[in-house]
Enzyme design. Structure first.
Site, PDB file in Angstrom:
ATOM      1  N   HIS A 114      -5.124  -3.968   4.488  1.00 42.50           N
ATOM      2  CA  HIS A 114      -5.188  -2.749   3.588  1.00 42.50           C
ATOM      3  C   HIS A 114      -3.763  -2.409   3.376  1.00 42.50           C
ATOM      4  CE1 HIS A 114      -5.817   1.410   1.869  1.00 42.50           C
ATOM      5  NE2 HIS A 114      -7.030   0.761   1.175  1.00 42.50           N
ATOM      6  N   CYS A 115      -2.931  -2.743   4.436  1.00 41.34           N
ATOM      7  CA  CYS A 115      -1.315  -2.209   4.198  1.00 41.34           C
ATOM      8  C   CYS A 115      -0.779  -2.583   3.519  1.00 41.34           C
ATOM      9  CB  CYS A 115      -0.852  -2.153   5.753  1.00 41.34           C
ATOM     10  SG  CYS A 115      -1.558  -1.463   6.673  1.00 41.34           S
ATOM     11  N   VAL A 116      -0.805  -4.055   2.978  1.00 45.55           N
ATOM     12  CA  VAL A 116      -0.068  -5.251   2.261  1.00 45.55           C
ATOM     13  C   VAL A 116      -1.032  -5.581   0.606  1.00 45.55           C
ATOM     14  CG1 VAL A 116       0.815  -5.967   4.525  1.00 45.55           C
ATOM     15  CG2 VAL A 116      -1.161  -7.149   3.220  1.00 45.55           C
ATOM     16  N   ARG A 121       0.933  -0.888  -0.086  1.00 45.39           N
ATOM     17  CA  ARG A 121       0.084  -0.232   0.165  1.00 45.39           C
ATOM     18  C   ARG A 121       0.658   1.584   0.154  1.00 45.39           C
ATOM     19  NH1 ARG A 121      -4.458   1.051  -1.336  1.00 45.39           N
ATOM     20  NH2 ARG A 121      -4.326  -1.018  -1.360  1.00 45.39           N
TER      21      ARG A 121
END
Length: 386
Positions: A377-379, A135
């Site tokens: 969501h971060c990855v 992300r």
């Protein structure tokens, strides 16, 4: 405590990785020195404005999801790497049930990535990486409404020089080159998790993450806003103060507040008894959004979802990110985490199901990744259909 069946969310007790990955940290701005030296698709300079391309809201249809495979024991010290890899593989396999997933891995670890991700995930070894936070390191794709697609890089600098990032600084341009789309670099330093967009001209972000001398030294808020609007094809930024210096990201917005659609946002709120900096930040974000308007002047409809009680979750890691808000939308599904507070987990799934009735809600145990301060969501990074 808020009623867990209402639309309310929980602020993370601490943010991304609490500086656990300081090993190999480089100077602020080092990414700018290496970004875009030899990509044929790279076009240095300011990103085109709102009249041409804009970043769509995340529930549009995707061509694929991009992810990156972690393999650094220097970053993931203390024996946590294997568990994080297992969680990354689980997320990739789950998303791959709904849309194509491309995993970027270093040549030395590509075979392991293929083995753990399975045949449903495409693993490539032509884009070197340092870590798994796609992300933040991947390109921000934009569409023009007439079948055009391009990509913007946010000049990733290791969250202000807190982590080694020589490879990750070039992931955005290399993915764009792999896809074969024009690539530009934004006129500011940041990360994808630091900016939320509604696809209709409105952005939201924390000052602590972007208006920070470790990313954009000497830049005024007005100048930073202009660069963000140009990069995202937007016309308005809603600012939150955020939390400075207590986690590696300096408080990314995507762990607390998300856009659902134009004029509709979701905030993860804390328990009434929580009084840490992130709980207060979440309450301030909620208040700011309820008083805000969209780029078109519409009042914001702000939804809440109660998050888990940290005393009831499985993990006891002080850096754990228990954020339902950090979900990922893919074609036909919403991928989010569960944390072991069974009542809150079930309530969150119920609320997300009502918000997205046309999508299957997949809840995953990603506690090893969460102990590193990140979420689903971060990855992940979506590539929208043009």
């Amino acid at each position: 405590m808020n009623d867990p069946t209402t639309r309310a969310h929980t602020a993370p007790r601490t943010g991304r990785r609490g500086f656990l990955a300081a090993a190999g940290a480089t100077a602020v701005g080092a990414a700018l020195a290496v970004a875009g030296r030899d990509s044929a698709a790279a076009r240095p300079g300011r990103a085109p404005g709102a009249a041409a391309f804009r970043v769509p809201v995340e529930d549009v249809r995707h061509t694929r999801t991009w992810m990156t495979w972690p393999d650094s024991t220097a970053i993931w010290n203390g024996g946590s790497l294997a568990g994080v890899q297992a969680d990354i593989a689980l997320i990739a396999r789950t998303v791959a049930r709904y849309e194509p997933v491309v995993m970027c891995a270093n040549p030395a670890s590509a075979a392991k990535a293929r083995s753990q991700c399975g045949t449903s995930v495409t693993v490539i070894d032509s884009i070197p990486v340092d870590d798994c936070w796609t992300r933040d390191t991947g390109p921000v794709f934009r569409t023009d409404g007439t079948g055009g697609l391009d990509a913007v890089g946010l000049n990733f600098n290791g969250w202000g020089g807190k982590q080694t990032h020589a490879k990750d600084a070039r992931v955005a341009e290399r993915i764009a080159a792999h896809v074969g789309v024009p690539f530009t670099r934004a006129a500011f330093v940041g990360e994808g998790g630091a900016v939320e967009q509604d696809g209709a001209g409105t952005l939201m972000a924390t000052r602590s993450s972007l208006l920070n001398r470790n990313r954009n030294p000497g830049m005024t808020q007005a100048r930073l806003e202009g660069a963000m609007r140009d990069a995202y094809g937007a016309s308005k930024v809603i600012w939150f103060e955020g939390v400075y210096g207590q986690d590696i990201t300096d408080d990314h917005v995507d762990a607390t507040s998300r856009f659902l659609a134009e004029g509709e946002a979701l905030v993860q709120l804390p328990l009434a008894s929580d009084d840490d900096a992130y709980a207060e930040d979440a309450r301030r974000q909620y208040r700011a959004l309820t008083a805000a308007t969209t780029a078109a002047g519409r009042p914001m409809d702000v939804l809440r979802l109660q998050g888990p009680d940290y005393a009831r979750i499985r993990s006891t890691n002080p850096d754990f990110l228990a954020s339902y808000a950090n979900f990922y939308l893919c074609n036909g599904a919403l991928i989010c985490a569960h944390f072991g507070d069974t009542r809150a987990d079930a309530a969150a799934k119920s609320v997300l199901s009502r918000l997205y009735p046309d999508r299957r809600i997949e809840q995953l145990n990603i506690d090893r990744l969460g102990a590193g301060g990140g979420g689903i969501h971060c990855v992940t990074q979506q590539q929208p259909v043009p």
